[in-house]
Write a protein that holds these residues in place. Structure first.
Motif, short mmCIF file in Angstrom:
data_model
loop_
_atom_site.label_atom_id
_atom_site.label_comp_id
_atom_site.label_asym_id
_atom_site.label_seq_id
_atom_site.Cartn_x
_atom_site.Cartn_y
_atom_site.Cartn_z
N MET A 175 -95.32 5.09 -25.57
CA MET A 175 -96.58 5.28 -25.61
C MET A 175 -97.25 3.93 -26.21
O MET A 175 -97.57 4.04 -27.39
N GLN A 176 -97.10 2.66 -25.40
CA GLN A 176 -97.58 1.25 -26.11
C GLN A 176 -98.92 1.44 -26.43
O GLN A 176 -99.28 0.69 -27.55
N SER A 177 -99.90 1.96 -25.66
CA SER A 177 -101.43 1.83 -26.05
C SER A 177 -101.58 2.44 -27.59
O SER A 177 -102.36 1.94 -28.34
N ILE A 178 -100.87 3.64 -27.82
CA ILE A 178 -101.06 4.27 -29.20
C ILE A 178 -100.18 3.54 -30.11
O ILE A 178 -100.59 3.45 -31.26
N ARG A 179 -99.02 2.91 -29.77
CA ARG A 179 -98.29 2.01 -30.89
C ARG A 179 -99.31 0.91 -31.17
O ARG A 179 -99.21 0.65 -32.58
N GLU A 180 -99.97 0.27 -30.39
CA GLU A 180 -100.60 -1.11 -30.62
C GLU A 180 -101.93 -0.60 -31.38
O GLU A 180 -101.95 -1.20 -32.45
#
Length: 713
Positions: A175-180
């Motif tokens: 979940m890259q967008s949430i991680r960023e």
């Protein structure tokens, strides 16, 4: 407060068959339970569960997950009970709400050992249903978005917890967008000056280059049209924390970063991905070593994409990611794609991996592991890893985290092979065991009967599996050696508070620390699993710590025989706080090297000369010289200001050498006298923050080992 119709409408947009009555009942139940409760900001508390549900609806998740979001705080914070939720909404939702409640109750920002145990519980609980984590991540995301309403100390605690646990967990689940977003919001709290500096420099760059993103997007779209490739092209600037992390890990100034901008090309099928890659490489020059094919070798969280870096407009390097629509959905939402809907139907994304598999493997691997710190270290390695794929001589693929070494490769094949490793060949060439492996390399491990793991291997290995196996073998094979070294470390620690390490004191320490006997305590200290000062504190908790006690120069290093002298190796210039090892040398006593010194390769086949060493605890004198390579702008007063900055940190410049002089910059080597590693990092931080410092890094010269006799410790 948003009405239930707004949430139901958002869900119906992707799932027309949603159970609107179930959502409305959960909405009304949650609103009733939280009636009269308010957030730190003064808003009605139920605005938070609604926001969490909206976030999960944006991920196109199923009704059970949305309802769990609406109810996730009811059992913990209201008069509602598990039985009541089960009666009203069914066992599945009650179990999910209970799982989120248990995660919320874990104190994940406590001490290291407690944190490890809580991590273990977290993974045990969530391995049964990963949707619990999805709700918790959405909960944390909304809390971070509204964190300014909290007290400053609470903001720091939550931000550190987010940076250490929840952001990497989101990344590991794809979940890259949430991680960023989690990383950047935590970064805003933990290091606001650094974030502001990055944003300020980024704005300055945009003024210089104009709207370069729009122009590059247009260039890529034109190349796609030329070949008749149907593709969407998007450009974006990387988040401030992502830029800052790259500056730190690669030790680059902002002006030297190559991929501040990122571009995505989304095609209709896999074949078009490779055609698009060819078009981009024909139009622009590819940067060597910056191409990754995650389509043929996917990451373990299901991520697939082609990555390449090219020299675009004005020779500025840009990163381009190429993937299909289905791959893009997994890249953006990760394991959430397993439950997502499209056109009103649950769809099976062919690239979404089984989210339970990773959790289950991790919990099974460490379920019986008694060492909490080993478990925590392994979990963090699992979550932060980026992967490389290497080959055995027979062609079998071994998957490892980026930064892995031939030792990690050996242990990944079999623990017995790892324990008996003596050297390794990479692509047919013999290399040191601490060599970092790259994608596609062939690795041959050379073993020998009778070989045993060495203490230094713990720092060479990068994977939790290898580190755990090495420590286990060291505890078994070298117990007597560790007891001897531990006894010396403990004796010195007790001497620092004018006490004696008697057998009675050691037995008391064993009881207080939960060890079987005194020998176990000594062995753990000798193998670096336990600090000597912690042993002292377990017996004399009221006495002051030893960190502030001045260390005598002749007693700076522990582990050297009484008739030997210790000298710092001039090639690597180790300082207190760094892991060290000694090499015996006729006429020079013991030469102290940093654990990552290149020259240690010279003694790889002479294990009898290696000596386990530790720095004495306490305040070391200002006599540890470290060379620093600095590039500064050639402007009036810059060099003087740099020297002043170093002096303000209570450090001393003992020598200065110009390496290169150009019209616009100077490059020089500074020899700086320091106390320890913490002192060194403080000096480096102030230098890196100065706007006239283009680049700064530690300077080590392996050739100095033979040329000099070393400086006495």
């Amino acid at each position: 407060m948003q009405p239930a119709d707004d949430l139901i409408g958002r869900i119906r947009a992707y799932n027309p068959h949603t159970d609107a009555d179930l959502i409305a009942r959960a909405y009304d139940f949650g609103k009733e339970m939280h009636d009269g409760q308010f957030r730190h900001s003064g808003e009605p508390y139920f605005t938070h569960p609604i926001a969490v549900a909206m976030l999960l609806a944006d991920q196109r998740l199923d009704d059970a997950t949305i309802v769990t979001a609406l109810l996730h705080d009811t059992v913990e914070d209201t008069r509602a009970s598990y039985a009541r939720v089960a009666e009203e909404f069914g066992t599945e939702i009650a179990e999910l709400v209970d799982g989120v409640t248990k995660l919320t109750q874990l104190q994940l920002s406590s001490s290291e050992t407690k944190q490890a145990e809580n991590f273990r519980k977290l993974f045990m609980a969530t391995s049964r249903d990963i949707r619990v984590v999805l709700v918790k991540l959405a909960d944390r995301l909304h809390n971070m978005r509204t964190i300014k309403a909290m007290k400053p100390e609470k903001q720091v605690q939550k931000s550190r917890e987010t940076m250490d646990i929840f952001a990497p967990l989101a990344g590991r689940m794809g979940m890259q967008s949430i991680r960023e977003e989690l990383e950047d919001m935590a970064f805003h709290v933990l290091n606001p000056e650094a974030r502001t500096s990055v944003i300020r420099r980024f704005v300055s760059l945009q003024k210089e280059t104009g709207d370069v993103m729009e122009r590059i997007v247009g260039d890529i779209e034109l190349e796609m049209k030329k070949l008749g490739i149907e593709a969407e092209v998007h450009g974006r600037a990387k988040k401030p924390y992502s830029i800052w992390r790259k500056m730190q890990t690669k030790q680059l100034s902002f002006s030297r970063l190559s991929d501040i901008y990122g571009f995505r090309v989304i095609t209709k099928d896999e074949g078009e991905c490779y055609r698009a890659l060819g078009a981009i490489h024909q139009r622009w020059r590819a940067v060597p070593g910056r191409f990754k094919d995650y389509i043929s070798q996917p990451k373990s969280n299901g991520y697939r994409s082609l990555h390449t870096t090219v020299s675009g407009r004005n020779a500025r390097r840009v990163e381009v990611q190429i993937r299909t629509r289905a791959m893009h959905e997994v890249a953006e939402t990760g394991v959430a794609a397993t439950w997502s809907y499209r056109d009103g139907e649950r769809v099976e994304n062919p690239f979404a991996v089984d989210p339970f598999e990773w959790m289950s493997q991790l919990t099974e691997r460490f379920q019986d592991e008694g060492d909490h710190e080993d478990f925590l270290e392994a979990v963090k390695l699992e979550m932060y890893q980026d992967q490389v794929f290497c080959f055995t001589p027979k062609g079998d693929v071994i998957k490892l985290p980026r930064g892995a070494t031939p030792l990690d490769f050996a242990y990944a094949v079999h623990t017995r092979i790892g324990n008996q490793t003596v050297s390794a060949k990479v692509d047919g060439i013999r290399v040191p065991l601490w060599t970092r492996l790259k994608n596609g390399q062939s690795v041959e491990v050379i073993t020998a009967e009778g070989q045993r793991p060495q203490v230094t291997w713990v720092d060479i290995a990068a994977t939790g599996r290898a580190k755990a196996a090495i420590r286990r073998s060291l505890r078994e094979e070298d117990r007597e050696r560790f007891i001897k070294l531990g006894r010396e470390l403990v004796r010195t620690a007790f001497d620092a508070i004018d006490k004696q390490a008697t057998n009675k004191a050691l037995r008391m320490a064993a009881t207080n620390l939960g060890a079987a006997d005194a020998d176990e305590i000594l062995a753990r200290v000798g193998s670096s699993d336990l600090l000597a000062r912690d042993v002292v504190a377990s017996v004399y908790p009221d006495l002051s710590p030893t960190e502030g006690k001045e260390v005598e120069p002749r007693r700076a290093v522990i582990g050297v025989e009484a008739n030997q002298s210790a000298q710092r190796a001039p090639c690597c210039q180790p300082v207190p706080g760094e892991r060290i090892v000694g090499i015996t040398d006729k006429g020079r006593g013991v030469v102290v090297h940093a654990i990552d010194c290149e020259n240690l390769a010279l003694y790889e086949d002479q294990p009898h000369r290696w000596v386990d060493l530790h720095w004495q605890e306490g305040r070391h004198p200002l006599n540890n010289t470290v060379s620093v390579d600095v590039t500064i702008s050639n402007d009036a007063g810059v060099l003087g200001r740099i020297c002043t900055l170093i002096g303000e940190q209570s450090a001393n410049i003992s020598d200065l050498r110009f390496v290169d002089r150009k019209p616009d910059f100077y490059r020089l080597i500074l020899d700086i006298d320091l106390r320890d590693l913490e002192h060194f990092l403080a000096v480096m931080t102030v230098l890196e923050a100065d706007s006239n410092v283009a680049e700064v890094g530690r300077h080590r010269d392996p050739s100095r080992l033979a040329a000099e006799t070393g400086a006495a410790v």
